[in-house]
Enzyme design. Sequence first.
Site, mmCIF file in Angstrom:
data_model
loop_
_atom_site.group_PDB
_atom_site.id
_atom_site.type_symbol
_atom_site.label_atom_id
_atom_site.label_comp_id
_atom_site.label_asym_id
_atom_site.label_seq_id
_atom_site.Cartn_x
_atom_site.Cartn_y
_atom_site.Cartn_z
ATOM 1 N N ASP A 1 -61.124 81.609 116.368
ATOM 2 C CA ASP A 1 -59.995 80.692 116.569
ATOM 3 C C ASP A 1 -59.639 79.963 115.268
ATOM 4 O O ASP A 1 -59.009 78.913 115.285
ATOM 5 C CB ASP A 1 -60.278 79.687 117.689
ATOM 6 C CG ASP A 1 -59.020 79.005 118.227
ATOM 7 O OD1 ASP A 1 -57.938 79.622 118.176
ATOM 8 O OD2 ASP A 1 -59.115 77.848 118.677
ATOM 9 N N HIS A 31 -55.631 83.071 113.018
ATOM 10 C CA HIS A 31 -54.243 82.951 112.583
ATOM 11 C C HIS A 31 -54.179 82.795 111.065
ATOM 12 O O HIS A 31 -55.004 82.077 110.488
ATOM 13 C CB HIS A 31 -53.573 81.721 113.202
ATOM 14 C CG HIS A 31 -53.744 81.608 114.682
ATOM 15 N ND1 HIS A 31 -53.160 82.482 115.569
ATOM 16 C CD2 HIS A 31 -54.427 80.708 115.439
ATOM 17 C CE1 HIS A 31 -53.468 82.120 116.800
ATOM 18 N NE2 HIS A 31 -54.246 81.053 116.752
ATOM 19 N N ARG A 49 -48.163 88.908 122.466
ATOM 20 C CA ARG A 49 -48.631 87.618 122.965
ATOM 21 C C ARG A 49 -47.502 86.856 123.636
ATOM 22 O O ARG A 49 -46.377 86.819 123.132
ATOM 23 C CB ARG A 49 -49.191 86.775 121.811
ATOM 24 C CG ARG A 49 -49.909 85.510 122.259
ATOM 25 C CD ARG A 49 -50.250 84.638 121.062
ATOM 26 N NE ARG A 49 -51.274 83.650 121.388
ATOM 27 C CZ ARG A 49 -51.447 82.508 120.721
ATOM 28 N NH1 ARG A 49 -50.675 82.210 119.697
ATOM 29 N NH2 ARG A 49 -52.404 81.669 121.069
#
Length: 315
Positions: free
Chosen positions: A270, A52, A143
């Site tokens: 992640d 992200h 998503r």
Amino acid sequence: MCSSDLTMSSPAQPTGSRSLPHAGAPLCAAFDPRTRKPQITLPPDATDCHAHICGPASQYDYFDARIYTPPDSLLPDYRKMLDTLGVTRAVLIQPSVYGTDNRAMLDAMKTAPDRLRGVAVVDDDVSSAELERMHKAGVRGVRVNIVDVKDRKPGTLPLADLTKLAAKVKPFGWHMEFLMHVDEFPELDRMLADFPVETVYGHLGYMKTDRGTGDPGFQALLRLMKAGRAWVKLTGPYRISSQPLPYIDTNEYAHALLAAAPSQVVWGSDWPHVMVKSVMPNDGDLADMLGAWVPDQATLKRVLVDNPARLYDFE
């Protein structure tokens, strides 16, 4: 998708409206900027399939209904981490803190369109023109958050709404990524047998390790993978483990996933590890977990290069 029955991003906030720095959402711990070079050597064109970009907060407004506030986790920091690991390609995932405002992700993707892909969050009524625009920018999936949904009954899916959205993205060859706990769905393979697009699941199925790989939901996921209808990401072991790094209790899950369908497994860092409530891991240590998870170099190349190229349309 931001309808109240599908995501944590409800009620809807108009895109671009100013949010307070915290707005009642706790500030997350920051990532470790001192990435250690891993002992494992990753193959050329290795791909991080889950990360992200958050911020800068002064430029991209947060979604008021978010449940956490990330510190700025910017593209230069992310690229530095990837370079240290030896990763050359990446997939950026729209974080929930932005709702359906995908600008931070899309702007980051513009900097290296040949090396970056994206997975977006969209409204139920998203237009084909908007999907086409995002496809040209490198988005290859949508998503949907099933975990943090107000008043949702565990083990239920809004299949009618999900199917409608899937039908919209299918012409673009996109998949649908679910943030869900698979142990809630012992008949997942039956529920999604005729789903219009392939589905993707993070965090090795996102169920606590004390459930065991014999859990009916995990077994249903394996069946869906064997049918070529589902993909799983080797990500976020700290989100399911009851042990400290190197999270040894996650090994059997990775082994089971790879034994079932090695062509349907990808890996992700992640980064920047939002909402980690244990000790913040170093990304070099996380990369080295691949040595315990993946049995050989041929499978490692499959997981890090070949499978991501198929799923995310890397040339």
